[in-house]
Design a protein around this motif. Sequence first.
Motif, mmCIF file in Angstrom:
data_model
loop_
_atom_site.group_PDB
_atom_site.id
_atom_site.type_symbol
_atom_site.label_atom_id
_atom_site.label_comp_id
_atom_site.label_asym_id
_atom_site.label_seq_id
_atom_site.Cartn_x
_atom_site.Cartn_y
_atom_site.Cartn_z
ATOM 1 N N ARG A 9 0.805 -1.224 0.000
ATOM 2 C CA ARG A 9 0.000 0.000 0.000
ATOM 3 C C ARG A 9 0.835 1.269 0.000
ATOM 4 O O ARG A 9 0.295 2.355 -0.155
ATOM 5 C CB ARG A 9 -0.955 -0.015 1.194
ATOM 6 N N ARG A 10 2.134 1.131 0.166
ATOM 7 C CA ARG A 10 3.020 2.294 0.046
ATOM 8 C C ARG A 10 3.899 2.187 -1.205
ATOM 9 O O ARG A 10 4.848 2.947 -1.357
ATOM 10 C CB ARG A 10 3.895 2.427 1.293
ATOM 11 N N GLY A 11 3.585 1.237 -2.074
ATOM 12 C CA GLY A 11 4.347 1.096 -3.309
ATOM 13 C C GLY A 11 5.723 0.502 -3.118
ATOM 14 O O GLY A 11 6.608 0.687 -3.966
ATOM 15 N N LEU A 12 5.936 -0.224 -2.017
ATOM 16 C CA LEU A 12 7.265 -0.743 -1.685
ATOM 17 C C LEU A 12 7.382 -2.255 -1.814
ATOM 18 O O LEU A 12 8.433 -2.823 -1.510
ATOM 19 C CB LEU A 12 7.635 -0.339 -0.244
ATOM 20 N N LEU A 13 6.327 -2.910 -2.279
ATOM 21 C CA LEU A 13 6.387 -4.369 -2.337
ATOM 22 C C LEU A 13 7.325 -4.863 -3.433
ATOM 23 O O LEU A 13 8.110 -5.794 -3.207
ATOM 24 C CB LEU A 13 4.987 -4.955 -2.540
ATOM 25 N N ASP A 14 7.292 -4.256 -4.595
ATOM 26 C CA ASP A 14 8.183 -4.699 -5.667
ATOM 27 C C ASP A 14 9.656 -4.564 -5.278
ATOM 28 O O ASP A 14 10.450 -5.502 -5.471
ATOM 29 C CB ASP A 14 7.892 -3.931 -6.962
ATOM 30 N N PRO A 15 10.085 -3.407 -4.721
ATOM 31 C CA PRO A 15 11.478 -3.332 -4.262
ATOM 32 C C PRO A 15 11.817 -4.368 -3.189
ATOM 33 O O PRO A 15 12.922 -4.913 -3.173
ATOM 34 C CB PRO A 15 11.597 -1.904 -3.711
ATOM 35 N N LEU A 16 10.852 -4.651 -2.318
ATOM 36 C CA LEU A 16 11.110 -5.630 -1.264
ATOM 37 C C LEU A 16 11.243 -7.035 -1.839
ATOM 38 O O LEU A 16 12.108 -7.809 -1.408
ATOM 39 C CB LEU A 16 9.991 -5.592 -0.217
ATOM 40 N N LEU A 17 10.413 -7.368 -2.811
ATOM 41 C CA LEU A 17 10.528 -8.677 -3.448
ATOM 42 C C LEU A 17 11.890 -8.834 -4.124
ATOM 43 O O LEU A 17 12.521 -9.885 -4.041
ATOM 44 C CB LEU A 17 9.409 -8.854 -4.472
ATOM 45 N N THR A 18 12.328 -7.781 -4.793
ATOM 46 C CA THR A 18 13.631 -7.821 -5.461
ATOM 47 C C THR A 18 14.758 -7.999 -4.440
ATOM 48 O O THR A 18 15.667 -8.814 -4.624
ATOM 49 C CB THR A 18 13.859 -6.540 -6.271
ATOM 50 N N ALA A 19 14.698 -7.234 -3.347
ATOM 51 C CA ALA A 19 15.753 -7.297 -2.329
ATOM 52 C C ALA A 19 15.736 -8.620 -1.565
ATOM 53 O O ALA A 19 16.779 -9.083 -1.089
ATOM 54 C CB ALA A 19 15.601 -6.132 -1.351
ATOM 55 N N SER A 20 14.564 -9.240 -1.455
ATOM 56 C CA SER A 20 14.436 -10.475 -0.670
ATOM 57 C C SER A 20 14.962 -11.691 -1.408
ATOM 58 O O SER A 20 15.350 -12.679 -0.783
ATOM 59 C CB SER A 20 12.963 -10.698 -0.289
ATOM 60 N N GLY A 21 14.971 -11.636 -2.730
ATOM 61 C CA GLY A 21 15.463 -12.763 -3.503
ATOM 62 C C GLY A 21 14.393 -13.812 -3.733
ATOM 63 O O GLY A 21 13.239 -13.668 -3.299
ATOM 64 N N PRO A 22 14.732 -14.896 -4.435
ATOM 65 C CA PRO A 22 13.763 -15.947 -4.756
ATOM 66 C C PRO A 22 13.107 -16.516 -3.505
ATOM 67 O O PRO A 22 13.746 -16.668 -2.462
ATOM 68 C CB PRO A 22 14.612 -17.013 -5.467
ATOM 69 N N GLN A 23 11.836 -16.835 -3.643
ATOM 70 C CA GLN A 23 11.097 -17.378 -2.504
ATOM 71 C C GLN A 23 11.265 -18.890 -2.369
ATOM 72 O O GLN A 23 10.799 -19.474 -1.403
ATOM 73 C CB GLN A 23 9.616 -17.001 -2.624
ATOM 74 N N ASP A 24 11.869 -19.529 -3.350
ATOM 75 C CA ASP A 24 12.190 -20.959 -3.269
ATOM 76 C C ASP A 24 10.983 -21.815 -2.917
ATOM 77 O O ASP A 24 11.075 -22.766 -2.142
ATOM 78 C CB ASP A 24 13.292 -21.208 -2.220
#
Length: 507
Positions: free
Chosen positions: A60-75
């Motif tokens: 809701r703050r537009g930060l999910l895409d950057p967080l997904l990228t920084a978190s790496g594959p979810q395996d």
Amino acid sequence: MHDVVIVGAGPVGLALACELGLAGCSVLVLEREPGPGSPLKTAPLGMRGLSAASVEAFYRRGLLDPLLTASGPQDGFFDARPEADEPPRPRFGGHFAGMMLDGDKVDAAAFPYRLPSPGLQALRTHLEAVETVLSDQAAKLGVEIRRGVTVTAVAQNREGVTALAGPDAYEARWLVGCDGGRSTVRRLAGFDFIGTEPQFTGYVMHATSAGLDELRPGFNLTPAGMYIRMSAMGYIGMMDFDGGAFDRSRQPTRDHLQAVLRRVSGTDVTLDEVHTASSFTDRAMQTTAYRQGRVLLAGDAAHIHSPLGGQGLNTGLGDAVNLGWKLAATVRGHAPEGLLDTYTGERHPIGAAVLDWSRAQVAVMNPGPHAQAVQAVVRDLIGTRDGTTYVFERLSGAWIRYDLGGEHPLVGASAPEFRLGDGTRLGDLMEDGRGVVLDFSTDRLLHAPARGWEGRIRYAAGTAQEDFGLGAVLVRPDGVVAWAGDRRPDREAFERAASRWFGNPAL
């Protein structure tokens, strides 16, 4: 003088800084550590699970895409982000006291107001990823972060607060302690901190050992405690029911860690070398209030407990999102009377419930025949559809609902991801941190009344793909439904709700 000084640049302090910066407040964050990096923040020792509620807040703050990228594959931890209008389903739903849940048994019918969302049911990430994304956002919003600053004194009066760090003084109208479980701000400001003493000492470590194959992967409850083999690379967690005797102020030695691992695992594994290690306990404590004058607390500074189930980070992020818009409205002078006091009123019961959830898991894990008998009962219960759904509801944050006095079940709960006919989603409307009124009525009955709060509430009208029979919904900046109207919404009722949460429109 800054509007707000935040002590602590962990995820909670940074999330709060972003919320305040989004509202135009001048914010200074003071952090004791000289740099942001640490082996305990990176994967796998720094791994954390974000609940659906926390993921939703990033989205809701537009930060999910950057967080997904920084978190790496979810395996395969959770299903990938959906392309179609179907919510993602977890492949497993987490654990209770080390007993894993089967996500396929979650009963979707138990969540009647859940709508498809670009967000995920949950996200596996690490602290470094969370802090990097939030630090970048804070910088974009003009938040200043000073590292290597240790606060040694706090003084407040009716006009503001001063934080002392050696010869330096930092003045602000408000100060928030987000400085962790051993919070200096909590102690200096005189908050009462009460609760229960620990049952175990927990450890996380990265070690080299030729005997790691003796240890089963994943969570392992044993007659002596629990151990977690996180990967084949020597990352291990342990819980030793020693009454919390090993204080984390002491650095655990290789011999000590080896002895604990052998006792808990029931093996004779030998540790050749320990590269990184840290300890913790399940001490469960909470401040009696989250505010003392112009000093507030959030996250572990306000409540501590064992890390079982990843509830600490998620509860702290919930604190930050709840407090941010309320403190910003107070700073900017348009908060209705008592708004800031609702922070303690809403979040303290949530913290208390999380502490009890943690205590329940510790009780089930305790070595001995009585706890093991309870374990067997709990394992049977969470193996059922209802039991899995109940635990998943707690882990996901779906259980959280504030008592705001409304009759509709959505009032006080997180708003569904409403989607208007033109494709606009609620999350798209919330990125600037304002409240939102969604007007589904055909004659736009709330358009004129909503104009009075233009700077604080965004107005959006149109038919929704699913409106649950509602004519309008008022959503607070933290995503909580503040008011819900029927097919022909009552303007006066809307204005009362808007005034309650957003103040006088003339201010």
